[in-house]
Design a protein around this motif. Structure first.
Motif, PDB file in Angstrom:
ATOM      1  N   GLN A  42      14.890  -2.115 -24.372  1.00  0.00           N
ATOM      2  CA  GLN A  42      14.195  -1.055 -23.646  1.00  0.00           C
ATOM      3  C   GLN A  42      13.548  -1.591 -22.375  1.00  0.00           C
ATOM      4  O   GLN A  42      13.590  -0.938 -21.323  1.00  0.00           O
ATOM      5  CB  GLN A  42      13.152  -0.404 -24.548  1.00  0.00           C
ATOM      6  N   ALA A  43      12.955  -2.784 -22.450  1.00  0.00           N
ATOM      7  CA  ALA A  43      12.337  -3.379 -21.263  1.00  0.00           C
ATOM      8  C   ALA A  43      13.382  -3.649 -20.185  1.00  0.00           C
ATOM      9  O   ALA A  43      13.157  -3.387 -18.997  1.00  0.00           O
ATOM     10  CB  ALA A  43      11.619  -4.674 -21.640  1.00  0.00           C
ATOM     11  N   ASN A  44      14.533  -4.157 -20.592  1.00  0.00           N
ATOM     12  CA  ASN A  44      15.609  -4.419 -19.641  1.00  0.00           C
ATOM     13  C   ASN A  44      16.086  -3.124 -18.991  1.00  0.00           C
ATOM     14  O   ASN A  44      16.261  -3.040 -17.766  1.00  0.00           O
ATOM     15  CB  ASN A  44      16.770  -5.106 -20.368  1.00  0.00           C
ATOM     16  N   GLY A  45      16.270  -2.092 -19.810  1.00  0.00           N
ATOM     17  CA  GLY A  45      16.722  -0.809 -19.292  1.00  0.00           C
ATOM     18  C   GLY A  45      15.703  -0.156 -18.376  1.00  0.00           C
ATOM     19  O   GLY A  45      16.059   0.410 -17.333  1.00  0.00           O
ATOM     20  N   GLU A  46      14.425  -0.244 -18.743  1.00  0.00           N
ATOM     21  CA  GLU A  46      13.379   0.366 -17.921  1.00  0.00           C
ATOM     22  C   GLU A  46      13.226  -0.354 -16.584  1.00  0.00           C
ATOM     23  O   GLU A  46      12.998   0.276 -15.547  1.00  0.00           O
ATOM     24  CB  GLU A  46      12.044   0.361 -18.673  1.00  0.00           C
ATOM     25  N   TYR A  47      13.353  -1.674 -16.604  1.00  0.00           N
ATOM     26  CA  TYR A  47      13.267  -2.423 -15.346  1.00  0.00           C
ATOM     27  C   TYR A  47      14.390  -1.995 -14.403  1.00  0.00           C
ATOM     28  O   TYR A  47      14.152  -1.679 -13.229  1.00  0.00           O
ATOM     29  CB  TYR A  47      13.350  -3.928 -15.609  1.00  0.00           C
ATOM     30  N   LYS A  48      15.614  -1.961 -14.906  1.00  0.00           N
ATOM     31  CA  LYS A  48      16.754  -1.582 -14.062  1.00  0.00           C
ATOM     32  C   LYS A  48      16.626  -0.146 -13.569  1.00  0.00           C
ATOM     33  O   LYS A  48      16.900   0.149 -12.398  1.00  0.00           O
ATOM     34  CB  LYS A  48      18.061  -1.756 -14.848  1.00  0.00           C
ATOM     35  N   ALA A  49      16.204   0.747 -14.455  1.00  0.00           N
ATOM     36  CA  ALA A  49      16.095   2.159 -14.082  1.00  0.00           C
ATOM     37  C   ALA A  49      15.033   2.375 -13.013  1.00  0.00           C
ATOM     38  O   ALA A  49      15.233   3.138 -12.060  1.00  0.00           O
ATOM     39  CB  ALA A  49      15.779   3.002 -15.315  1.00  0.00           C
ATOM     40  N   ASN A  50      13.899   1.703 -13.143  1.00  0.00           N
ATOM     41  CA  ASN A  50      12.828   1.895 -12.168  1.00  0.00           C
ATOM     42  C   ASN A  50      13.145   1.243 -10.829  1.00  0.00           C
ATOM     43  O   ASN A  50      12.729   1.744  -9.779  1.00  0.00           O
ATOM     44  CB  ASN A  50      11.503   1.392 -12.738  1.00  0.00           C
ATOM     45  N   MET A  51      13.896   0.150 -10.836  1.00  0.00           N
ATOM     46  CA  MET A  51      14.364  -0.412  -9.572  1.00  0.00           C
ATOM     47  C   MET A  51      15.332   0.560  -8.893  1.00  0.00           C
ATOM     48  O   MET A  51      15.287   0.748  -7.672  1.00  0.00           O
ATOM     49  CB  MET A  51      15.045  -1.760  -9.812  1.00  0.00           C
ATOM     50  N   TYR A  52      16.191   1.176  -9.683  1.00  0.00           N
ATOM     51  CA  TYR A  52      17.116   2.174  -9.144  1.00  0.00           C
ATOM     52  C   TYR A  52      16.349   3.347  -8.542  1.00  0.00           C
ATOM     53  O   TYR A  52      16.646   3.796  -7.430  1.00  0.00           O
ATOM     54  CB  TYR A  52      18.043   2.667 -10.252  1.00  0.00           C
ATOM     55  N   GLN A  53      15.350   3.829  -9.261  1.00  0.00           N
ATOM     56  CA  GLN A  53      14.546   4.945  -8.774  1.00  0.00           C
ATOM     57  C   GLN A  53      13.816   4.577  -7.483  1.00  0.00           C
ATOM     58  O   GLN A  53      13.749   5.369  -6.541  1.00  0.00           O
ATOM     59  CB  GLN A  53      13.526   5.362  -9.836  1.00  0.00           C
ATOM     60  N   TYR A  54      13.271   3.380  -7.455  1.00  0.00           N
ATOM     61  CA  TYR A  54      12.527   2.922  -6.277  1.00  0.00           C
ATOM     62  C   TYR A  54      13.420   2.919  -5.038  1.00  0.00           C
ATOM     63  O   TYR A  54      12.998   3.322  -3.951  1.00  0.00           O
ATOM     64  CB  TYR A  54      11.976   1.523  -6.541  1.00  0.00           C
ATOM     65  N   ARG A  55      14.656   2.487  -5.210  1.00  0.00           N
ATOM     66  CA  ARG A  55      15.579   2.385  -4.077  1.00  0.00           C
ATOM     67  C   ARG A  55      16.187   3.727  -3.688  1.00  0.00           C
ATOM     68  O   ARG A  55      16.844   3.825  -2.652  1.00  0.00           O
ATOM     69  CB  ARG A  55      16.696   1.396  -4.421  1.00  0.00           C
ATOM     70  N   ASN A  56      15.985   4.726  -4.499  1.00  0.00           N
ATOM     71  CA  ASN A  56      16.596   6.031  -4.233  1.00  0.00           C
ATOM     72  C   ASN A  56      15.564   7.148  -4.108  1.00  0.00           C
ATOM     73  O   ASN A  56      15.869   8.314  -4.372  1.00  0.00           O
ATOM     74  CB  ASN A  56      17.602   6.364  -5.343  1.00  0.00           C
ATOM     75  N   GLN A  57      14.357   6.814  -3.673  1.00  0.00           N
ATOM     76  CA  GLN A  57      13.298   7.813  -3.567  1.00  0.00           C
ATOM     77  C   GLN A  57      13.620   8.924  -2.573  1.00  0.00           C
ATOM     78  O   GLN A  57      13.066  10.019  -2.666  1.00  0.00           O
ATOM     79  CB  GLN A  57      11.983   7.139  -3.167  1.00  0.00           C
TER      80      GLN A  57
END
Length: 221
Positions: free
Chosen positions: A155-170
């Protein structure tokens, strides 16, 4: 002496030329005809917003996405909003998270996902779609979800990747209002999976750079 034609209106604007503006709308320049004849008036222009016109064509009136979402929610049709905007998932009113993706890639939303406007809903749906793609790409096939430690690490790995994706696609959801939370999550989950190498300091964790402003430029895709 200028004679006015009795059937000719004082100013009748007829759009004769259009060109696409940088946001995808049509900037329509106009010619005017009055008692003096044809003249070009550059101030007579309209911006046709794709968001409004798309909703109009789809039967929701000349409304922006926030207004359309409010209509669905006001009618108690949360699932209809999910389907209308093309998001995947099901509405489950009493689940504890605004959005959730299980280990099989199934997405669900609760009421909170719909309460802060379209951009926030889009933000939630975008994150859950990232999780869904991540799961369906077989990135977690070797995880024993019944093991608490393996589950937490995955879950930590998935959340890190997902939030980096969100950050780059604001730019896809510029009014989402979750920047501070994203940064906290990136640092928290990044620390969990060892992204910052334990170098604790005043500026520990993920640090935005000035050029990251490009991530916030509004865009459609």
């Amino acid at each position: 002496m200028v004679t006015k034609h009795p059937c000719l209106p004082q100013a009748s604007s007829l759009p004769l030329r259009s060109n696409e503006d940088e946001r995808g709308g049509a900037n329509i320049s106009a010619m005017q005809i009055d008692q003096s004849g044809w003249t070009f008036n550059p101030s007579v222009s309209v911006m046709v917003y794709p968001e409004h016109t798309t909703n109009l064509v789809r039967g929701q009136g000349f409304r922006n996405n926030d207004a359309v979402l409010s209509r669905f929610v006001g009618a108690g049709n949360h699932q209809g909003a999910i389907d209308y905007f093309g998001f995947k998932g099901r509405y489950i009113e009493d689940q504890p998270w605004p959005g959730h993706t299980d280990e099989y890639g199934n997405i669900t939303y609760n009421q909170a996902a719909f309460k802060s406007g379209f951009d926030y809903m889009h933000y939630v749906a975008s994150e859950e779609m990232f999780h869904r793609r991540d799961v369906l790409a077989s990135n977690y096939d070797d995880v024993d979800w019944s093991d608490d430690l393996q589950r937490a690490d995955a879950q930590a790995n998935g959340e890190y990747k997902a939030n980096m994706y969100q950050y780059r696609n604001q730019g896809l959801f510029p009014s989402h209002g979750q920047t501070k939370l994203m940064l906290q999550r990136i640092t928290y989950y990044g620390d969990w999976i060892g992204k910052f190498n334990g170098n604790y300091s005043e500026n520990y964790g993920f640090q935005p750079r000035p050029w990251h402003i490009i991530y916030k430029i509004p865009r459609k895709w």
